[in-house]
Motif scaffolding. Structure first.
Motif, PDB file in Angstrom:
ATOM      1  N   GLY A  93       0.818  -1.211   0.000  1.00  0.00           N
ATOM      2  CA  GLY A  93       0.000   0.000   0.000  1.00  0.00           C
ATOM      3  C   GLY A  93       0.850   1.258   0.000  1.00  0.00           C
ATOM      4  O   GLY A  93       0.579   2.212  -0.737  1.00  0.00           O
ATOM      5  N   GLN A  94       1.905   1.239   0.799  1.00  0.00           N
ATOM      6  CA  GLN A  94       2.799   2.413   0.852  1.00  0.00           C
ATOM      7  C   GLN A  94       3.562   2.597  -0.458  1.00  0.00           C
ATOM      8  O   GLN A  94       3.943   3.714  -0.816  1.00  0.00           O
ATOM      9  N   GLY A 117      21.182   0.330 -10.765  1.00  0.00           N
ATOM     10  CA  GLY A 117      19.971   1.123 -10.973  1.00  0.00           C
ATOM     11  C   GLY A 117      19.871   2.273  -9.992  1.00  0.00           C
ATOM     12  O   GLY A 117      20.825   2.619  -9.299  1.00  0.00           O
ATOM     13  N   MET A 118      18.702   2.880  -9.956  1.00  0.00           N
ATOM     14  CA  MET A 118      18.447   4.013  -9.066  1.00  0.00           C
ATOM     15  C   MET A 118      16.944   4.024  -8.769  1.00  0.00           C
ATOM     16  O   MET A 118      16.148   3.638  -9.627  1.00  0.00           O
ATOM     17  N   SER A 119      16.608   4.453  -7.590  1.00  0.00           N
ATOM     18  CA  SER A 119      15.192   4.621  -7.242  1.00  0.00           C
ATOM     19  C   SER A 119      14.429   5.283  -8.375  1.00  0.00           C
ATOM     20  O   SER A 119      14.884   6.257  -8.981  1.00  0.00           O
ATOM     21  N   SER A 120      13.251   4.757  -8.646  1.00  0.00           N
ATOM     22  CA  SER A 120      12.408   5.305  -9.701  1.00  0.00           C
ATOM     23  C   SER A 120      12.023   6.758  -9.408  1.00  0.00           C
ATOM     24  O   SER A 120      12.016   7.601 -10.307  1.00  0.00           O
ATOM     25  N   LEU A 121      11.719   7.054  -8.146  1.00  0.00           N
ATOM     26  CA  LEU A 121      11.330   8.426  -7.790  1.00  0.00           C
ATOM     27  C   LEU A 121      12.492   9.399  -7.970  1.00  0.00           C
ATOM     28  O   LEU A 121      12.319  10.506  -8.487  1.00  0.00           O
ATOM     29  N   VAL A 164      15.899   1.874  -2.986  1.00  0.00           N
ATOM     30  CA  VAL A 164      15.277   1.854  -4.313  1.00  0.00           C
ATOM     31  C   VAL A 164      13.745   2.002  -4.286  1.00  0.00           C
ATOM     32  O   VAL A 164      13.204   2.869  -4.970  1.00  0.00           O
ATOM     33  N   LEU A 165      13.058   1.159  -3.505  1.00  0.00           N
ATOM     34  CA  LEU A 165      11.586   1.145  -3.572  1.00  0.00           C
ATOM     35  C   LEU A 165      10.980   2.375  -2.903  1.00  0.00           C
ATOM     36  O   LEU A 165      11.551   2.968  -1.992  1.00  0.00           O
ATOM     37  N   ASN A 166       9.759   2.714  -3.366  1.00  0.00           N
ATOM     38  CA  ASN A 166       9.085   3.913  -2.864  1.00  0.00           C
ATOM     39  C   ASN A 166       8.887   3.873  -1.346  1.00  0.00           C
ATOM     40  O   ASN A 166       9.074   4.876  -0.659  1.00  0.00           O
ATOM     41  N   HIS A 167       8.477   2.710  -0.818  1.00  0.00           N
ATOM     42  CA  HIS A 167       8.191   2.663   0.623  1.00  0.00           C
ATOM     43  C   HIS A 167       9.473   2.783   1.444  1.00  0.00           C
ATOM     44  O   HIS A 167       9.446   3.285   2.569  1.00  0.00           O
ATOM     45  N   VAL A 168      10.592   2.351   0.877  1.00  0.00           N
ATOM     46  CA  VAL A 168      11.869   2.481   1.590  1.00  0.00           C
ATOM     47  C   VAL A 168      12.256   3.956   1.691  1.00  0.00           C
ATOM     48  O   VAL A 168      12.637   4.463   2.760  1.00  0.00           O
TER      49      VAL A 168
END
Lengths: 455, 455
Positions: A56-57, A343-347, A231-235
């Motif tokens: 969800g986050q 890679g790099m975080s998408s945001l 990387v991930l949004n919630h992180v």
């Protein structure tokens, strides 16, 4: 008044909510795609890996996400972390710049990583999960999740890149202290690991391989979930406690940063400090410069392409739109193990594309030089990763001197270097090299990017 | 409310004066004697080694000694240090005891040692001294003086016990970061070192030999002063910021300790926490139990004699009345390098003789057990030295459980163990032994104590 000043906050000022930059972005994030269908993934696709609260986050557009009480209670072991006006450093650099740093090395694991490790352990525990698998490079993330697992009573299994497992036994020892199990990757425990070992029994491993192993174990065992340290949004969301606290601490100073700086591997410590400032920049149309600093030897934001790619070597993860050097890219040897990701975080990538942030690539010898000068001025020894932020802070401070202007510079000192003394030893022994990545290898790994019609 | 609570203080509550327990002792301290004449030393005897300000502090009977502004300014980099109510640990031990610890590992060098290193560097700088020599065992003190030297612009030369120099390169690397020079002891640079090497070219060194080298260099070079990290009155004085802060922090809790615990090598971290509580105990006739914890393998307070002895191997130092195992005593191998000293602070020894404090001796395996359990409950990994205090805190907490009573226990967590992961690795690998000291060797070193008529 020539002395550095530490701005603290009382415990009850630990933030009550994380800040979600997605609510303030000019355009919505690109969807994450299923590696097989190449269609956007849904919650069910991710459910074998993560608890629903974190899924969800990952996709929420709410501006604020409440921090659960038990997570804040653990944060109290070290948070709020100090913000320091580095007057001693300003004097050493003889600069009119006003330099601040937020110091995350006060956590028990010595870095910012526990900010998300604790949250992830909490949500998994709440969801009835008893075991977590993860990967680690140099061990900063593995030891942080081990710490969080100890506090919430979760078993933690860490796949550690073999070359680090052999060469850097001390973070592994810290994982053992916290009760986690740590195995070298590639291991014989997974299909991903075995297939690598069949081809190369002496494989030194890589972060991409270790991710493949940890994901495979979680995907194929109903009682094991997967946990990722960046990387991930919630992180990134969980890390925003850094910047939220820094904003409140800066209120005590009367200063507001002209420049915000963080090192970036997967992007989490950078985002943790920067996102609350970028949100304010967007909403109030401020001129704040925000700089993500990466190693010249693994220049994801400055030399990578913005495209869909896998997060791991075995191509088990969903496809993420990001700056990438290609999942097959292996950087040359350098000491900032936390910044060796393809890679790099998408945001963070999206912010770079839209011009809301800048990126800089620096070489390691200059970073260690800056780290040593910083330690001699302010006492704290930065982790090799953090020296990348220190380096660019130095460069900006010296620009202020050249131009005769005073700017306010804020950077994230994401961790201490007490586990990285071997790297400093090599620096003093003149053994460090500023190796560049191989252009042909980069071209090859970029040529192998997955084809995604949506692009 | 099951969560640990961190009690902080604002920066302006850093103490403005150190507390001198000599003002409250029932009898005055025994004088320090000249090694040649065996008469009490005067300031002129000590002037080749120390600046007059520190010589004055060594003998003052003033209850309070003002902390200079520049020293408080450096303290602000990490002080006030936190006091923690260890509720997670209480829960893990299932004890009705209320457990508090004061955490000194937040300093840049990771231990309590900078509290005095900074003061000593300041007074030497004020006196126009530009170079300091010192010794170090495992390196906690050497790295702390190196840190202080960097901040005040002093050159620091550290004689490091050779076996640690070779086996524990990381604290040496930290000294290099701070700009200090570190050489293995015995070295060829001093008469003391050369005479040892002539007899045994492969000498592993000892703290007593390293002290001889550092003292010789200071005594024979007018521009070099000597600096000691424990044992002396002024060193213990500087450490009392720990206990003064703890008293104020405890005021926030409504609790007052029934038991105060610290590990003791030369006695400085123990004294730093305990002396302000002992002063209150004397003045208010309180029943507070105060326990100094030492290694069973180097049992100075529990098995040594109370007599005049040298502080070093080459018998260069003045004679100090203290608990001693004899200057020639070499303890068997164990990991708490900071607790391997043959003597003990004269003030701590006097308190033991007068019954104002107790002493306990513990074995290292039980200490590491306690350290690991502590880390899993509270997140912080204790230094091997500090685990000795943790161990006895555990024992007292379990006694509370057995007896069904709630006592308040306070201990000093003097430093973190991030530089000591090799020791934890050995613990997990089952490689640690609980070796006892050699009775015959102890008898021999005690038989060689200097004869002092005054006794």
């Amino acid at each position: 008044m020539n002395d550095s000043v530490k701005y603290t906050l009382p415990e009850d000022r630990i933030p009550r909510a994380w800040y979600n930059i997605v609510a303030d972005l000019p355009t919505p994030p690109e969807p994450v795609l299923h590696p097989g269908t190449k269609q956007p993934v849904g919650p069910d696709d991710l459910a074998p890996l993560f608890p629903m609260a974190l899924i969800g986050q990952e996709v929420t557009t709410d501006r604020e996400v409440e921090i659960p009480g038990p997570v804040r209670d653990v944060y109290k072991l070290w948070r709020p972390s100090p913000l320091v006006r580095a007057r001693r450093l300003e004097k050493a650099l003889d600069t009119p710049a006003r330099i601040y740093f937020k110091y995350e090395g006060v956590s028990p694991a010595g870095s910012h990583k526990p900010n998300t490790a604790v949250a992830q352990a909490f949500y998994n525990k709440e969801a009835g999960v008893s075991k977590l698998s993860t990967e680690t490079g140099a061990g900063q993330w593995g030891s942080s999740l081990a710490f969080a697992g100890a506090l919430f009573g979760l078993e933690v299994k860490v796949y550690m890149v073999r070359v680090s497992f052999d060469q850097k036994p001390y973070r592994r020892a810290l994982m053992n202290v916290y009760g986690a199990t740590c195995v070298p990757s590639p291991s014989t425990e997974t299909n991903a690991g075995r297939s690598i070992l069949e081809k190369d029994p002496d494989s030194p491993g890589s972060l991409g391989i270790a991710i493949s192993e940890a994901v495979e174990v979680a995907a194929t065992n109903p009682d094991i979930n997967y946990s990722l340290g960046s990387v991930l949004n919630h992180v990134l969301l969980h890390q925003t406690v850094i910047g939220i606290e820094a904003l409140e601490q800066l209120d005590q100073t009367g200063d507001y940063p002209d420049i915000v700086i963080g090192c970036a591997g997967g992007g989490s410590n950078f985002a943790g400090l920067a996102f609350p400032f970028i949100g304010k920049k967007i909403k109030e149309n401020l001129p704040t410069r925000v700089i993500a600093v990466e190693p010249a030897a693994c220049p994801t934001l400055t030399r990578g392409v913005y495209a869909y790619d896998f997060g791991d070597t075995a191509m088990l993860t969903p496809l993420v739109k990001m700056h990438t050097l290609g999942a097959g890219f292996i950087p040359p040897g350098f000491h900032a193990g936390g910044l060796r990701y393809h890679g790099m975080s998408s945001l963070v990538s999206q912010l770079k594309e839209t011009g809301l942030i800048e990126a800089a690539a620096v070489h390691q010898i200059g970073c260690f030089e800056a780290g040593v000068a910083f330690a001699r001025a302010e006492g704290i020894l930065p982790a090799p990763e953090s020296t990348h932020a220190v380096r660019v802070a130095f460069e900006e401070a010296l620009k202020c001197k050249e131009e005769g202007v005073s700017r306010t510079i804020l950077f994230n000192l994401s961790g201490h270097g007490h586990f990285d003394m071997g790297a400093y030893d090599d620096y003093f022994a003149g053994k460090l090299e500023d190796r560049d990545y191989d252009e042909a290898a980069l071209a090859a790994s970029l040529a192998a990017l997955p084809q995604v019609a949506a692009e």
